[in-house]
Every structure is written in structure tokens, then in C-alpha cells.
Design a protein around this motif. Structure first.
Motif, mmCIF file in Angstrom:
data_model
loop_
_atom_site.group_PDB
_atom_site.id
_atom_site.type_symbol
_atom_site.label_atom_id
_atom_site.label_comp_id
_atom_site.label_asym_id
_atom_site.label_seq_id
_atom_site.Cartn_x
_atom_site.Cartn_y
_atom_site.Cartn_z
ATOM 1 N N TYR A 71 10.598 -3.538 -6.454
ATOM 2 C CA TYR A 71 9.432 -4.404 -6.654
ATOM 3 C C TYR A 71 9.811 -5.874 -6.522
ATOM 4 O O TYR A 71 9.052 -6.685 -5.968
ATOM 5 C CB TYR A 71 8.805 -4.141 -8.023
ATOM 6 C CG TYR A 71 7.995 -2.874 -8.078
ATOM 7 C CD1 TYR A 71 6.769 -2.786 -7.438
ATOM 8 C CD2 TYR A 71 8.477 -1.743 -8.737
ATOM 9 C CE1 TYR A 71 6.019 -1.615 -7.462
ATOM 10 C CE2 TYR A 71 7.740 -0.558 -8.766
ATOM 11 C CZ TYR A 71 6.519 -0.509 -8.127
ATOM 12 O OH TYR A 71 5.786 0.659 -8.145
ATOM 13 N N LYS A 113 2.406 1.612 -3.464
ATOM 14 C CA LYS A 113 1.393 2.031 -4.444
ATOM 15 C C LYS A 113 1.111 3.518 -4.347
ATOM 16 O O LYS A 113 0.869 4.195 -5.359
ATOM 17 C CB LYS A 113 0.109 1.227 -4.234
ATOM 18 C CG LYS A 113 -0.985 1.534 -5.251
ATOM 19 C CD LYS A 113 -2.221 0.695 -4.992
ATOM 20 C CE LYS A 113 -3.327 1.016 -5.992
ATOM 21 N NZ LYS A 113 -4.556 0.215 -5.747
ATOM 22 N N ARG A 116 0.840 -1.208 0.000
ATOM 23 C CA ARG A 116 0.000 0.000 0.000
ATOM 24 C C ARG A 116 0.876 1.259 0.000
ATOM 25 O O ARG A 116 0.600 2.222 -0.724
ATOM 26 C CB ARG A 116 -0.911 -0.023 1.225
ATOM 27 C CG ARG A 116 -1.909 1.125 1.293
ATOM 28 C CD ARG A 116 -2.959 0.893 2.362
ATOM 29 N NE ARG A 116 -2.379 0.731 3.686
ATOM 30 C CZ ARG A 116 -2.337 -0.422 4.352
ATOM 31 N NH1 ARG A 116 -2.814 -1.535 3.802
ATOM 32 N NH2 ARG A 116 -1.801 -0.495 5.569
#
Length: 506
Positions: free
Chosen positions: A231, A64, A61
């Protein structure tokens, strides 16, 4: 027809067996996860987001939303104390801010770099990245052999001989800033210092003059690799999302570009050495000597050379550029500190163009400014180690098999170590000031500390001294002072400045 019916029955049975096996595997994983939770229940920590995923949803989260994951670790450290647990699936991570434990673990070779993180840096989405290079090697003997051979390229005597190149490459930045000032333009300082640090590492480490025009592929390739690294480490499901395939392809291509460049430069240097040409005792020569120490060169030895090429090419450029960017940003926010450091630069080097090694030692306040920059903005924010045996941290029993995480970012922003930690105050690092131990380690600590620490700080000092000597700069209003978390930390705004020639008549 009967045969077809029989095949359907067999397929149905096979599917049922497969589903049963998958269910049993899932059940077994859940039981194992429960065992892990029970084993570590006595360690404090934030509530899990999910039984299966642990705290991963929180991290995803933050990513993002473009946030800084290290601020979450700072918040948890303030709430849960000097050691607490965090779950990534079934992996147990222990963020540690206890100075005694930091000393014990980072200063000892018996705690290897952790498998969870550093194995994931071996490759990015299937393309070899840092491999088994100096930063990522987990086997102590493999690391020690590489480090011992690399040491001469970072000796004090050799670094003294680099001052001419540091000056020469920094002058190219001054020429660019002269154009900016003459034409009354705004400058993205992070981009400009990225170019100069990339130019420096290419010339000093590898003996290559880079074309760093706008068309140069290297800055973009490095940025893409670092973004992909984040990532790859933090989102285990990233590669399975079809929407991410174009980006994953870019990451793989960026890795291949860097390794292909390394292969070409290594080949050229090997040829020069075989021809008896004089070659510098630089990083590239040492990388080749590392491989030459092997009696019979294998394909893995060739890959190891490229591992170290990529490691030094990225680490030698990215972190120093970001430190310079943050330093310029903070000086722009604190005019009184800016004036004080300018006065020191003027007193030490005056109007002379070439800065000497001895000059660097006399710019004490500039050193304090650079150290304070790394306290608040450690561009490589932390490191981690495997805990192979049970230990006790701050009175809490820690079972073996966990990963201990050490964040210079978190420690540098904790009030218990640094009063008013978000205040930029270079006097914290005055030679006579008391300093807390084992809570400031922007270059890590112990045997696995950064080999290029002195190289990086010499370069940063030369660039900053020339900038302060020649130019006045002010931050363009309206930009953010937020941090962009790309594995390394960098100023999100790019540090956009108005640049003017200094007026010495005043």
C-alpha cells in the motif's frame, strides 16, 4: 468593531492569496504533467485512466479486488510489446521485457536502483523499515562496501558447513508433519514451511533459536510489514484515509518489533565478540563488521545494522517459504511429475536422515522442479532501475529520467520466451535444453543480484527432499490456485494438503 471588520478583510485577502497560490501551483503541476506526457508520447502504452493520476486507478482497482497486479503488466506486455510506458502521477515507469535491454541495464552498475520504489522502502508510513540496507541502498559505494563485507557469510565453503543446521531444522518440520499424518489431519503447508524457513534464517543467520508456537509474533509482523509495503508503494493517498489509521498503526508497530528484536540480537552478539567468545561467521557477525569498518560509529551506522537485519530476516524467510508453497502446490497438481521427483530422491538419499552437500548436486530433477516453480511463480517478481541517460530499447528512443521495470513474472509467462508458459514443465530446465537468455531472473541479474540465492536453493532442496522422502501428500479439493500479491507472491489458498506416511512396501 472597525478593528474586527479590518481583520475580516485581511483574512479574506489572505485566503484569496492562498487560493490563488494553490491554483497557480496546480496549474504549474498540470503544465509540467503535460510536458512529461508530450516528452514520452512516442513510446507505446495503454491509455491513461486520468490526466492527473495516470494509471494509478487501474492499480488501485486491482488491489481493492484482491487481484495480482503483475497479471495486468503481463497483459500490457503482450499488447504493447517489449517496452511501453505507464504513469503513476508524474512518474514514468517503463516495463521492459527486451532481453538485450535487460542485459544492458541489469548487468551494469551505471543504472542505479530507482528512487521511486526504493526510497519508499526506506520507511513505512514514517517508521524506518529497510532503510539503506543491502537491497535498498542506491549509492553504489555504500552498497559495494556492505556487499563486500557480507560475502563471506554466503561463500560456498561456509554454506557447505550449514548442511547440519539445514537438516536439523527441516527435521522439525518432519516431526510436525508426522503428527499431522498420525492424526489424519489437514496441513496448511504454506504456514508450516513459513515456520521452518523462519526457524532456519533465525538460527543460521543470527544464531537464535526461535519459539515458533502459535503465539510467536514474528510471522504476523513480517506479513503485516509486507502488506503495508504494498500500500505504501502503490497507493500514495492510502495514509490520508482515516479508515486506514488502525492498519497503519499495526504496520508501524510491526516495523518497530523487528527492529527492536534486531537491536537486542546485535547487542548480545557484540557483547559475545567483545568478551572473546567464539562466534559463527554468520550474517549477524558480518552486519556488525560492516558497522565496525567505520572509524567512528554514528547513529546512522547503528540504524544501518538494523536495516540489514530486517532485510535478511524478511528476505531470508518469506521468498523461500513461498517458493516451497508453490512447489508443493504444483506437484500436487501433477502426479506424474511428483512420482518422477520422488524416484530421484529415493535413488539419491534412500532412507538416510542427513542429506549431504554432495547429495544436493545429484538431485538434478528436483533442481529443475524448483527452477520451474520460480519461472511461473517468482516470489520476488521483479526489480527496477533508474535510467540516467538517453538510451534506445527495441528501436524506441527512451529519454533519461524514467524508471525501467523488469519483471521475471511477466517474462516467465510470455509465449515468445517459453512455449505454453502456463504449463508446469521442469524439463525446460534440463541441462541439455536450450534456454532463452535474460528472461529468467527470479533472483535478479548482475551486481545487484540476490546475495542469498545459493543459500535459499540449498534450503529449499533439503526441505523438499525430506518431504518427498517421508510423505505422500494430496491437495484438499476446492481450494484456489490463485496468487496473493503482497509485494512478494504467495499461494492464496495456503496449499492445504492431506498428508500420509509413505508406504515403501509398494
Amino acid at each position: 468593531m472597525a478593528v474586527f471588520h479590518l481583520l475580516l478583510i485581511l483574512c479574506a485577502k489572505a485566503l484569496l492569496i492562498l487560493l490563488f497560490l494553490l491554483f497557480m501551483a496546480f496549474l504549474g503541476y498540470c503544465l509540467y504533467l503535460k510536458h512529461i506526457h508530450i516528452k514520452h508520447d512516442h513510446i507505446p502504452g495503454p491509455p491513461r485512466d486520468s490526466f492527473l493520476l495516470g494509471h494509478s486507478p487501474t492499480f488501485l482497482r486491482i488491489m481493492k479486488n484482491g487481484g495480482n497486479i503483475h497479471d495486468q503488466f503481463l497483459e500490457w506486455s503482450e499488447e504493447y510489446g517489449p517496452v511501453y510506458k505507464v504513469y503513476m502521477l508524474h512518474f514514468v515507469l517503463l516495463p521492459v521485457t527486451c532481453p538485450e535491454a535487460t542485459k544492458e541495464i541489469l548487468m551494469s552498475p551505471k543504472y542505479p536502483k530507482d528512487k521511486f520504489l526504493y526510497k519508499r522502502l526506506f520507511n513505512l508510513f514514517g517508521q524506518r523499515f529497510l532503510g539503506n540496507g543491502l537491497v535498498t541502498a542506491q549509492d553504489h559505494q555504500l552498497w559495494y562496501k556492505q556487499r563486500r563485507i557480507m560475502d563471506p557469510a554466503f561463500s560456498s565453503l561456509y554454506l557447505r558447513g550449514l548442511m547440519g543446521t539445514f537438516n536439523e531444522r527441516a527435521e522439525k518440520l518432519m516431526d510436525k508433519l508426522t503428527e499431522v499424518a498420525d492424526n489424519d489431519l489437514e496441513a496448511n503447508m504454506l504456514h508450516l514451511v513459513n515456520c521452518v524457513t523462519l526457524d532456519v534464517i533465525a538460527k543460521i543467520a543470527f544464531g537464535v533459536d526461535l519459539d515458533l508456537s502459535e503465539s510467536s509474533p514474528f510471522p504476523k509482523a513480517i506479513e503485516t510489514c509486507l502488506k503495508g509495503m504494498v500500500y505504501h508503494i502503490r497507493d500514495s493517498m492510502f495514509k490520508f484515509n482515516p479508515k486506514n489509521r488502525p492498519f497503519i498503526k499495526e504496520v508501524r508497530e510491526a516495523c518497530r518489533l523487528l527492529r527492536a528484536t534486531g537491536a537486542e540480537w546485535i547487542h548480545n552478539r557484540k557483547t559475545a565478540m567483545q568478551n572473546g567468545d567464539d562466534v559463527p561467521k554468520d550474517i549477524l557477525t558480518q552486519i556488525i563488521k560492516t558497522a565496525a569498518a567505520e572509524e567512528n560509529m554514528t547513529e546512522e551506522d547503528e540504524e544501518l545494522m538494523l536495516d540489514n537485519f530486517v532485510t535478511f530476516f524478511i528476505a531470508g524467510q518469506e521468498t523461500t517459504a513461498n517458493q516451497l508453497g508453490f512447489c508443493i502446490m504444483e506437484l500436487g497438481r501433477h502426479p506424474e511429475i511428483l512420482e518422477k521427483v520422488k524416484k530421484e530422491v529415493d535413488d539419491v538419499i534412500g532412507m538416510k536422515q542427513d542429506i549431504s552437500y554432495d547429495d544436493l548436486g545429484q538431485m538434478i530433477y528436483l533442481s529443475q522442479v524448483l527452477k520451474e516453480t520460480l519461472r511461473i511463480y517468482p516470489t520476488a517478481p521483479g526489480t527496477s532501475r533508474d535510467i540516467p541517460e538517453d538510451i534506445v530499447i527495441d528501436g524506441i528512443r527512451i529519454p533519461s529520467g524514467v524508471n525501467a521495470m523488469f519483471s521475471s513474472y511477466v517474462c516467465g509467462r510470455l509465449d515468445k520466451f517459453f512455449k505454453d508458459p502456463l504449463t508446469f514443465d521442469p524439463d525446460r530446465f534440463h541441462p541439455d535444453s536450450a534456454k532463452p537468455f535474460y528472461c529468467y531472473y527470479p533472483f535478479a541479474l548482475g551486481p545487484r543480484s540476490c546475495l542469498g540465492k545459493n543459500f535459499a536453493q540449498m534450503e529449499a532442496k533439503v526441505v523438499m527432499a525430506k518431504l518427498l522422502q517421508r510423505f505422500d501428500f494430496t491437495l484438499v479439493p476446492g481450494q484456489t490456485f490463485d496468487i496473493l500479491d503482497t509485494g512478494t507472491l504467495r499461494p492464496k489458498s495456503g496449499v492445504v494438503c492431506s498428508v500420509r506416511h509413505r508406504n515403501y512396501k509398494n
